[in-house]
Design an enzyme around this catalytic site. Sequence first.
Site, PDB file in Angstrom:
ATOM      1  CG  ASP A   1      59.214  -8.143  68.917  1.00 55.03           C
ATOM      2  OD1 ASP A   1      59.965  -9.136  68.910  1.00 55.03           O
ATOM      3  OD2 ASP A   1      59.079  -7.399  69.901  1.00 55.03           O
TER       4      ASP A   1
ATOM      5  CG  ASP B   1      58.656 -11.556  74.474  1.00 48.84           C
ATOM      6  OD1 ASP B   1      57.617 -12.104  74.881  1.00 48.84           O
ATOM      7  OD2 ASP B   1      59.696 -12.198  74.218  1.00 48.84           O
TER       8      ASP B   1
ATOM      9  CG  ASN C   1      62.916  -8.933  83.063  1.00 48.47           C
ATOM     10  OD1 ASN C   1      63.029  -8.178  82.094  1.00 48.47           O
ATOM     11  ND2 ASN C   1      63.301  -8.591  84.280  1.00 48.47           N
TER      12      ASN C   1
ATOM     13  NE  ARG D   1      70.661 -10.639  70.058  1.00 50.22           N
ATOM     14  CZ  ARG D   1      69.771 -10.733  71.033  1.00 50.22           C
ATOM     15  NH1 ARG D   1      68.953 -11.769  71.087  1.00 50.22           N
ATOM     16  NH2 ARG D   1      69.696  -9.813  71.977  1.00 50.22           N
TER      17      ARG D   1
ATOM     18  CG  ASP E   1      58.811  -4.015  71.734  1.00 52.37           C
ATOM     19  OD1 ASP E   1      59.320  -4.828  70.934  1.00 52.37           O
ATOM     20  OD2 ASP E   1      59.019  -4.054  72.959  1.00 52.37           O
ATOM     21  CE  LYS E   2      63.176  -4.295  73.868  1.00 54.82           C
ATOM     22  NZ  LYS E   2      61.919  -5.004  74.075  1.00 54.82           N
TER      23      LYS E   2
END
Length: 161
Positions: free
Chosen positions: A13, A15, A23, A107, A133-134
């Site tokens: 990933d 960000d 943001n 996505r 990270d998610k």
Amino acid sequence: MNTENENKALFLDRDGTINIEKNYVYKIEDFEFIPGIFELLKRYQDKGFLLFIVTNQSGIARKYYTETDFKHLTGWMLQQLEKQGIHITKVYHCPHHPSITGECNCRKPNPGMLNQAIEQFNISPVKSVLIGDKKRDILAGQSAGIGKNLYIQNLLQTGFE
């Protein structure tokens, strides 16, 4: 299935994994590499992994920045990585957001970007690794059959081991 002649890949990933999460990062001056990321990428590259970035970029659909802004920052990021001896095979991005552009298969947590790379570069998903990270990153990796799906936060805490 014969995976002998297939490549292994490290999917990342962007960000929150390669750069510090802020943001909608689209300006060079806002982009900060995560401490230790160069060493991590180098370690995988030295083990024969092809390196890929798979990133959701809904800021494009939201009109916070343009596709050109994204490409400009990506070019700069790739140059910085090359200066460290790190070669990214390809960057995949999803510019969509379901409530703006409708559903898509690229996505994350959908595995579209991963599946595209797997097909284009003859990659063995089972021999590959995804770092994000998610939860949506991990779910995308699992959906694509990636062998190891890891949170960057855990790697940072353990010194990348």
